[in-house]
Motif scaffolding. Structure first.
Motif, PDB file in Angstrom:
ATOM      1  N   GLY A 249       0.827  -1.208   0.000  1.00 17.38           N
ATOM      2  CA  GLY A 249       0.000   0.000   0.000  1.00 17.38           C
ATOM      3  C   GLY A 249       0.857   1.252   0.000  1.00 17.38           C
ATOM      4  O   GLY A 249       0.578   2.227  -0.723  1.00 17.38           O
ATOM      5  N   PHE A 250       1.937   1.220   0.813  1.00 15.28           N
ATOM      6  CA  PHE A 250       2.862   2.361   0.842  1.00 15.28           C
ATOM      7  C   PHE A 250       3.511   2.564  -0.522  1.00 15.28           C
ATOM      8  O   PHE A 250       3.629   3.690  -1.007  1.00 15.28           O
ATOM      9  N   VAL A 251       3.971   1.476  -1.137  1.00 18.01           N
ATOM     10  CA  VAL A 251       4.680   1.584  -2.421  1.00 18.01           C
ATOM     11  C   VAL A 251       3.770   2.228  -3.481  1.00 18.01           C
ATOM     12  O   VAL A 251       4.191   3.127  -4.215  1.00 18.01           O
ATOM     13  N   VAL A 252       2.530   1.778  -3.535  1.00 17.76           N
ATOM     14  CA  VAL A 252       1.602   2.356  -4.523  1.00 17.76           C
ATOM     15  C   VAL A 252       1.327   3.827  -4.191  1.00 17.76           C
ATOM     16  O   VAL A 252       1.311   4.688  -5.077  1.00 17.76           O
ATOM     17  N   ALA A 253       1.140   4.105  -2.902  1.00 15.20           N
ATOM     18  CA  ALA A 253       0.873   5.496  -2.495  1.00 15.20           C
ATOM     19  C   ALA A 253       2.062   6.393  -2.822  1.00 15.20           C
ATOM     20  O   ALA A 253       1.891   7.533  -3.274  1.00 15.20           O
ATOM     21  N   VAL A 254       3.275   5.891  -2.588  1.00 16.25           N
ATOM     22  CA  VAL A 254       4.477   6.682  -2.898  1.00 16.25           C
ATOM     23  C   VAL A 254       4.577   6.916  -4.403  1.00 16.25           C
ATOM     24  O   VAL A 254       4.886   8.029  -4.850  1.00 16.25           O
ATOM     25  N   ARG A 255       4.330   5.884  -5.201  1.00 12.84           N
ATOM     26  CA  ARG A 255       4.411   6.054  -6.650  1.00 12.84           C
ATOM     27  C   ARG A 255       3.428   7.136  -7.113  1.00 12.84           C
ATOM     28  O   ARG A 255       3.767   8.026  -7.892  1.00 12.84           O
ATOM     29  N   ALA A 256       2.191   7.079  -6.596  1.00 13.79           N
ATOM     30  CA  ALA A 256       1.185   8.078  -6.975  1.00 13.79           C
ATOM     31  C   ALA A 256       1.615   9.472  -6.508  1.00 13.79           C
ATOM     32  O   ALA A 256       1.483  10.461  -7.240  1.00 13.79           O
ATOM     33  N   PHE A 257       2.163   9.537  -5.297  1.00 15.74           N
ATOM     34  CA  PHE A 257       2.584  10.834  -4.740  1.00 15.74           C
ATOM     35  C   PHE A 257       3.713  11.436  -5.571  1.00 15.74           C
ATOM     36  O   PHE A 257       3.673  12.622  -5.926  1.00 15.74           O
ATOM     37  N   LEU A 258       4.721  10.610  -5.899  1.00 12.22           N
ATOM     38  CA  LEU A 258       5.865  11.146  -6.648  1.00 12.22           C
ATOM     39  C   LEU A 258       5.487  11.504  -8.085  1.00 12.22           C
ATOM     40  O   LEU A 258       6.066  12.428  -8.658  1.00 12.22           O
ATOM     41  N   ASN A 259       4.547  10.784  -8.658  1.00 10.00           N
ATOM     42  CA  ASN A 259       4.092  11.150 -10.004  1.00 10.00           C
ATOM     43  C   ASN A 259       3.569  12.580 -10.012  1.00 10.00           C
ATOM     44  O   ASN A 259       3.740  13.318 -10.982  1.00 10.00           O
ATOM     45  N   LYS A 260       2.937  12.955  -8.920  1.00 13.77           N
ATOM     46  CA  LYS A 260       2.326  14.282  -8.839  1.00 13.77           C
ATOM     47  C   LYS A 260       3.269  15.311  -8.214  1.00 13.77           C
ATOM     48  O   LYS A 260       3.166  16.508  -8.480  1.00 13.77           O
ATOM     49  N   ASN A 261       4.185  14.834  -7.373  1.00 14.35           N
ATOM     50  CA  ASN A 261       5.059  15.745  -6.614  1.00 14.35           C
ATOM     51  C   ASN A 261       6.519  15.294  -6.709  1.00 14.35           C
ATOM     52  O   ASN A 261       7.125  14.909  -5.700  1.00 14.35           O
ATOM     53  N   PRO A 262       7.108  15.346  -7.901  1.00 15.87           N
ATOM     54  CA  PRO A 262       8.464  14.788  -8.060  1.00 15.87           C
ATOM     55  C   PRO A 262       9.534  15.546  -7.281  1.00 15.87           C
ATOM     56  O   PRO A 262      10.601  14.996  -7.030  1.00 15.87           O
ATOM     57  N   ASN A 263       9.254  16.797  -6.905  1.00 15.94           N
ATOM     58  CA  ASN A 263      10.244  17.598  -6.176  1.00 15.94           C
ATOM     59  C   ASN A 263       9.773  17.912  -4.754  1.00 15.94           C
ATOM     60  O   ASN A 263      10.108  18.972  -4.204  1.00 15.94           O
ATOM     61  N   ALA A 264       9.026  17.010  -4.162  1.00 15.78           N
ATOM     62  CA  ALA A 264       8.419  17.269  -2.850  1.00 15.78           C
ATOM     63  C   ALA A 264       9.477  17.472  -1.761  1.00 15.78           C
ATOM     64  O   ALA A 264      10.557  16.872  -1.796  1.00 15.78           O
ATOM     65  N   THR A 265       9.122  18.334  -0.806  1.00 15.35           N
ATOM     66  CA  THR A 265       9.964  18.507   0.373  1.00 15.35           C
ATOM     67  C   THR A 265       9.630  17.403   1.378  1.00 15.35           C
ATOM     68  O   THR A 265       8.622  16.702   1.240  1.00 15.35           O
ATOM     69  N   GLU A 266      10.477  17.284   2.413  1.00 11.21           N
ATOM     70  CA  GLU A 266      10.197  16.272   3.439  1.00 11.21           C
ATOM     71  C   GLU A 266       8.835  16.506   4.090  1.00 11.21           C
ATOM     72  O   GLU A 266       8.079  15.568   4.340  1.00 11.21           O
ATOM     73  N   GLU A 267       8.523  17.765   4.343  1.00  6.57           N
ATOM     74  CA  GLU A 267       7.237  18.095   4.959  1.00  6.57           C
ATOM     75  C   GLU A 267       6.082  17.661   4.051  1.00  6.57           C
ATOM     76  O   GLU A 267       5.076  17.107   4.514  1.00  6.57           O
ATOM     77  N   GLU A 268       6.234  17.911   2.753  1.00  8.07           N
ATOM     78  CA  GLU A 268       5.184  17.517   1.804  1.00  8.07           C
ATOM     79  C   GLU A 268       5.084  16.004   1.701  1.00  8.07           C
ATOM     80  O   GLU A 268       3.982  15.449   1.555  1.00  8.07           O
ATOM     81  N   ILE A 269       6.210  15.316   1.784  1.00  5.27           N
ATOM     82  CA  ILE A 269       6.195  13.848   1.746  1.00  5.27           C
ATOM     83  C   ILE A 269       5.431  13.308   2.963  1.00  5.27           C
ATOM     84  O   ILE A 269       4.573  12.433   2.836  1.00  5.27           O
ATOM     85  N   ARG A 270       5.747  13.850   4.127  1.00  7.10           N
ATOM     86  CA  ARG A 270       5.064  13.394   5.353  1.00  7.10           C
ATOM     87  C   ARG A 270       3.556  13.614   5.250  1.00  7.10           C
ATOM     88  O   ARG A 270       2.755  12.743   5.610  1.00  7.10           O
ATOM     89  N   ALA A 271       3.169  14.782   4.753  1.00  4.15           N
ATOM     90  CA  ALA A 271       1.743  15.088   4.625  1.00  4.15           C
ATOM     91  C   ALA A 271       1.101  14.214   3.543  1.00  4.15           C
ATOM     92  O   ALA A 271      -0.021  13.705   3.710  1.00  4.15           O
ATOM     93  N   GLY A 272       1.826  13.990   2.456  1.00  3.01           N
ATOM     94  CA  GLY A 272       1.269  13.232   1.334  1.00  3.01           C
ATOM     95  C   GLY A 272       1.056  11.766   1.633  1.00  3.01           C
ATOM     96  O   GLY A 272       0.222  11.119   1.011  1.00  3.01           O
ATOM     97  N   LEU A 273       1.811  11.230   2.593  1.00  2.00           N
ATOM     98  CA  LEU A 273       1.703   9.795   2.911  1.00  2.00           C
ATOM     99  C   LEU A 273       0.951   9.536   4.207  1.00  2.00           C
ATOM    100  O   LEU A 273       0.978   8.418   4.731  1.00  2.00           O
ATOM    101  N   ASN A 274       0.272  10.540   4.736  1.00  2.00           N
ATOM    102  CA  ASN A 274      -0.353  10.342   6.045  1.00  2.00           C
ATOM    103  C   ASN A 274      -1.617   9.481   6.000  1.00  2.00           C
ATOM    104  O   ASN A 274      -2.212   9.209   7.035  1.00  2.00           O
ATOM    105  N   GLY A 275      -2.004   9.018   4.818  1.00  2.00           N
ATOM    106  CA  GLY A 275      -3.140   8.096   4.727  1.00  2.00           C
ATOM    107  C   GLY A 275      -2.734   6.640   4.856  1.00  2.00           C
ATOM    108  O   GLY A 275      -3.581   5.759   4.796  1.00  2.00           O
TER     109      GLY A 275
END
Ligand code: FES
Length: 192
Positions: free
Chosen positions: A144-170
């Motif tokens: 579930g994490f791997v799929v969520a990360v792939r979807a997140f990075l597709n949309k946010n390839p230059n995300a900050t750590e804060e954005e990564i934490r917020a993006g994966l909080n589901g």
């Protein structure tokens, strides 16, 4: 014998009421996954689903979830049945490129859509980064994490750590691997 209709109560009205309550609950749920509308059918139905680029057939009832079909009919067991309400993120798949919980998506609602499961990401950089950064323990939450990360990075390839934490909080990990998961995603953003 009581007459429910004469008392202003009917089964249809009750079901309608519980549906409205469920919808209200769904609206307040913080899970960011998309909601997919469902066609109405009567009884068991044969359907074709496009999963990981292949057309696969399944027999479903109106209540059958996509997670049930993936795991019990199509032998795709990466998405996990942790939370029926999708709050764990363990059943994350992509539907038309957007993250969705297979546990809360009816199979009928996925007809005609492109479904992507973790099985199709074996050669992706995300699972490799998880291995490099030791980002799993029991591994039950990992697909579930791997799929969520792939979807997140597709949309946010230059995300900050804060954005990564917020993006994966589901997505929830009972083993507490969050720190290493975040490091894995940071490494993907940095390209190392
Ligand atoms: S690694 Fe065990 S639940 Fe996440």
């Amino acid at each position: 014998m009581s007459n429910h209709h004469s008392q202003g109560f009917s089964r249809r009205a009750f079901l309608g009421g519980t549906g409205a309550a469920a919808a209200a609950t769904a609206v307040t749920n913080k899970v960011a996954a998309q909601q997919v509308s469902t066609p109405v059918v009567d009884g068991p139905t044969s359907i074709d689903l496009n999963v990981n680029g292949k057309v696969m057939s399944a027999k479903v009832e109106p209540r059958t979830t996509l997670l049930d079909v993936l795991r019990n009919q199509l032998d795709l067991t990466a998405a996990k049945p942790v939370s029926a309400d999708g709050s764990s993120g363990a059943s994350t798949v992509l539907i038309d490129g957007k993250p969705a919980m297979a546990s809360t998506t009816l199979a009928l609602a996925a007809v005609g859509k492109q479904i992507t499961t973790c099985e199709s990401l074996l050669d992706d950089d995300v699972p490799k980064a998880f291995v490099q950064h030791d980002a799993q323990q029991c591994g039950f939450c990992t697909p579930g994490f791997v799929v969520a990360v792939r979807a997140f990075l597709n949309k946010n390839p230059n995300a900050t750590e804060e954005e990564i934490r917020a993006g994966l909080n589901g997505n929830i990990c009972r083993c507490g691997t969050y720190a290493n998961v975040i490091q894995a995603v940071i490494s993907l953003v940095k390209g190392n």
